[in-house]
Scaffold this motif. Structure first.
Motif, PDB file in Angstrom:
ATOM      1  N   SER A 113       0.815  -1.223   0.000  1.00  0.00           N
ATOM      2  CA  SER A 113       0.000   0.000   0.000  1.00  0.00           C
ATOM      3  C   SER A 113       0.844   1.267   0.000  1.00  0.00           C
ATOM      4  O   SER A 113       0.336   2.352  -0.305  1.00  0.00           O
ATOM      5  CB  SER A 113      -0.925   0.001   1.222  1.00  0.00           C
ATOM      6  N   LYS A 114       2.136   1.149   0.310  1.00  0.00           N
ATOM      7  CA  LYS A 114       3.006   2.326   0.373  1.00  0.00           C
ATOM      8  C   LYS A 114       3.943   2.447  -0.828  1.00  0.00           C
ATOM      9  O   LYS A 114       4.765   3.366  -0.879  1.00  0.00           O
ATOM     10  CB  LYS A 114       3.843   2.267   1.660  1.00  0.00           C
ATOM     11  N   HIS A 115       3.822   1.562  -1.792  1.00  0.00           N
ATOM     12  CA  HIS A 115       4.754   1.551  -2.916  1.00  0.00           C
ATOM     13  C   HIS A 115       4.666   2.802  -3.774  1.00  0.00           C
ATOM     14  O   HIS A 115       5.685   3.332  -4.226  1.00  0.00           O
ATOM     15  CB  HIS A 115       4.532   0.298  -3.765  1.00  0.00           C
ATOM     16  N   ASP A 116       3.463   3.291  -4.015  1.00  0.00           N
ATOM     17  CA  ASP A 116       3.326   4.508  -4.829  1.00  0.00           C
ATOM     18  C   ASP A 116       4.023   5.686  -4.163  1.00  0.00           C
ATOM     19  O   ASP A 116       4.681   6.498  -4.839  1.00  0.00           O
ATOM     20  CB  ASP A 116       1.848   4.824  -5.051  1.00  0.00           C
ATOM     21  N   ALA A 117       3.892   5.793  -2.855  1.00  0.00           N
ATOM     22  CA  ALA A 117       4.500   6.915  -2.134  1.00  0.00           C
ATOM     23  C   ALA A 117       6.019   6.854  -2.182  1.00  0.00           C
ATOM     24  O   ALA A 117       6.684   7.868  -2.435  1.00  0.00           O
ATOM     25  CB  ALA A 117       4.009   6.930  -0.687  1.00  0.00           C
ATOM     26  N   LYS A 119       7.926   5.253  -4.336  1.00  0.00           N
ATOM     27  CA  LYS A 119       8.406   5.438  -5.711  1.00  0.00           C
ATOM     28  C   LYS A 119       8.443   6.925  -6.055  1.00  0.00           C
ATOM     29  O   LYS A 119       9.390   7.410  -6.688  1.00  0.00           O
ATOM     30  CB  LYS A 119       7.506   4.686  -6.695  1.00  0.00           C
ATOM     31  N   GLU A 120       7.428   7.642  -5.639  1.00  0.00           N
ATOM     32  CA  GLU A 120       7.404   9.088  -5.877  1.00  0.00           C
ATOM     33  C   GLU A 120       8.539   9.777  -5.141  1.00  0.00           C
ATOM     34  O   GLU A 120       9.064  10.799  -5.604  1.00  0.00           O
ATOM     35  CB  GLU A 120       6.051   9.645  -5.424  1.00  0.00           C
ATOM     36  N   ASN A 121       8.952   9.209  -3.996  1.00  0.00           N
ATOM     37  CA  ASN A 121      10.037   9.799  -3.224  1.00  0.00           C
ATOM     38  C   ASN A 121      11.412   9.479  -3.801  1.00  0.00           C
ATOM     39  O   ASN A 121      12.407  10.090  -3.406  1.00  0.00           O
ATOM     40  CB  ASN A 121       9.961   9.320  -1.770  1.00  0.00           C
ATOM     41  N   PRO A 126      10.650  -0.821  -5.516  1.00  0.00           N
ATOM     42  CA  PRO A 126       9.944  -1.130  -4.259  1.00  0.00           C
ATOM     43  C   PRO A 126       9.671  -2.627  -4.136  1.00  0.00           C
ATOM     44  O   PRO A 126       9.328  -3.285  -5.126  1.00  0.00           O
ATOM     45  CB  PRO A 126       8.641  -0.332  -4.375  1.00  0.00           C
ATOM     46  N   ASP A 128       7.689  -5.601  -1.678  1.00  0.00           N
ATOM     47  CA  ASP A 128       6.754  -5.909  -0.590  1.00  0.00           C
ATOM     48  C   ASP A 128       7.365  -7.023   0.263  1.00  0.00           C
ATOM     49  O   ASP A 128       7.336  -8.199  -0.114  1.00  0.00           O
ATOM     50  CB  ASP A 128       5.399  -6.340  -1.156  1.00  0.00           C
TER      51      ASP A 128
END
Length: 469
Positions: A113-117, A119-121, A126, A128
């Motif tokens: 659930s945190k992969h998009d965040a 990756k943006e950083n 990423p 799991d």
């Protein structure tokens, strides 16, 4: 250890700082307060464009990541990096700082659930960690492994990190998150983590051309010049727009337990902040707290106390209203002679409940009758079996008595001979011519029988004795 606020007073001989300045500060402990006293050497002037939340979020995470990457890790262009818990405070900071170096590849572990965040950083790959083996995933992408591993987990993960290193690689450990899960400490989990921790000899490091380092910012506060130089570099990166902390949520001081649980359960993305200005209301789960800057001028202590007094007054009024409602309900109950009036719906519910109870009672009675009937049948069967056993026992007793009353047979051959009936004497026929001679003949015959009988018995006795010998 970290905080941001306004200078209210200065100690003697303090220079370079002024009352009313917005600052960031560091200390060993005791920062969860509205007013704190810290050494002037641990105070840094906060950039004008930085909020208090951001100022409180930067020192610990970014200093830790800075020293691990650039001092211990010697991160250079073209290298690769593994960041565990990439959505946490240190992981977020390490990713941003690593991306200030050209052509650095970042592997980051986090829940899906945190992969998009992340990756943006700046995380390139990423992973799991809950559903995949991050070690295998990294080797599929980079068969030789990575150059730097930042390990906050400890235990078995430290061993895996060491195996992932390329030649000349470095692993930096800075925590043991595997020892804690949820809101409680687990002693067995702590012992297991310690048992699984890697024990490495210098010889093995020499043979593999690898290095292990450990870091803890709390034990570096005595190195004032080193820390001040690194933090000034971090502030310059912030001013240049190269780094920016992420605030996961802001909590009131009264909710410190909930804030800590947010981190222990790894539900945060970025930093968790405590604020004396925050009202004690819990944000909705999954919603990030606002990151807008607070007012640069810190509210006065009088205004804060007045605000608290107002809250206490409102709470007191609410308690009075609740008491009044309870009193009214009690009065209504008394007016109906202590009986609560029921609505038709309540009566219907009561009737249905009574029917259910009656049905259950009837079922219980039937079950009891069947059980009693079964018990009686079992008793009758047992009674008949007992009578049969008694009759058989009596018959066996009678047979035993008869056997005892019957004459016993002789045990030895001698007893049989003694009890044997006497043989009839051998008859001798004598011619009788007259009665007188007849009487004399009978007498002579009796003498002959008497003389011959003992001899016959003696012969038999000798025969028996000889057989026994």
């Amino acid at each position: 250890m970290e905080a941001a606020g306004v200078i209210e007073e200065l100690g003697e001989d303090v220079s370079g700082l002024e009352v009313g300045q917005n600052v960031i500060c560091l200390a060993q402990t005791g920062m969860w307060r509205e007013i704190v006293a810290v050494p002037a050497t641990n105070v840094f002037i906060m950039p004008d464009e930085m909020s208090y939340e951001e100022g409180a979020a930067i020192p610990l995470s970014y200093l830790t990541a800075y020293f691990m990457l650039f001092d211990f890790g010697n991160l250079r262009p073209g290298k690769s990096l593994l960041v565990h818990i990439a959505a946490g405070g240190v992981g977020w900071a390490a990713t941003q700082l690593a991306k200030t170096v050209d052509n650095v590849t970042v592997f980051g572990t986090a829940s899906a659930s945190k992969h998009d965040a992340i990756k943006e950083n700046g995380v390139d790959h990423p992973i799991d960690y809950r559903t995949r083996d991050y070690s295998e995933e990294i080797k599929n992408i980079s068969p030789k492994g990575v150059d730097v591993v930042l390990d906050p987990l400890g235990g078995a993960d430290t061993s895996k990190g060491l195996q992932l290193l390329r030649p000349m690689g470095k692993i930096v450990t800075y925590g043991s998150a595997n020892m804690v899960k949820g809101e409680n400490r687990n002693l067995m989990k702590m012992a297991k983590t310690l048992w699984q921790s890697t024990s490495v000899s210098p010889v093995s490091l020499v043979k593999t051309n690898k290095a292990i380092a450990g870091f803890q910012l709390a034990h570096l506060t005595g190195e004032i010049e080193l820390v001040r130089s690194a933090f000034q570099d971090i502030l310059n990166m912030y001013k240049d727009g190269k780094i920016k902390p992420r605030i996961d949520s802001v909590w009131a001081f009264e909710q410190v337990a909930e804030a800590m649980q947010q981190m222990n359960e790894r539900r945060n993305i970025g930093k968790v902040i405590l604020s004396p200005e925050k009202e004690p209301t819990k944000p909705a789960e999954g919603d990030a707290a606002p990151t807008s800057p607070l007012k640069k001028k810190k509210p006065s202590l009088f205004r804060r106390l007045s605000k608290r007094a107002s809250r206490s007054k409102d709470e007191g009024e609410k308690k009075d209203e609740v008491k009044q409602e309870e009193q009214e309900k009690a009065d209504d109950s008394k007016a109906t002679n202590g009986h609560v009036q029921q609505t038709p719906e309540d009566e219907k519910i009561d009737d249905e409940a009574a029917k259910k109870v009656d049905g259950k009672v009837g079922d219980a009675e039937k079950a009891a009758e069947e059980t009693a009937k079964n018990v009686e049948e079992k008793l009758e069967e047992g009674k008949e079996k007992a009578e049969d056993v008694i009759q058989q026992t009596e018959e066996k007793v009678d047979e035993a008595v008869k056997q005892e009353e019957a004459p016993t047979e002789p045990d030895t051959q001698e007893e049989k001979k003694d009890e044997a009936p006497a043989e009839e004497p051998e008859k001798i026929e004598v011619a009788v011519e007259n009665p007188a001679e007849t009487d004399d003949a009978k007498a002579a015959a009796a003498d002959i029988v008497a003389d011959e009988k003992p001899v016959e018995n003696e012969e038999k006795a000798d025969g028996v004795a000889s057989q026994e010998i």
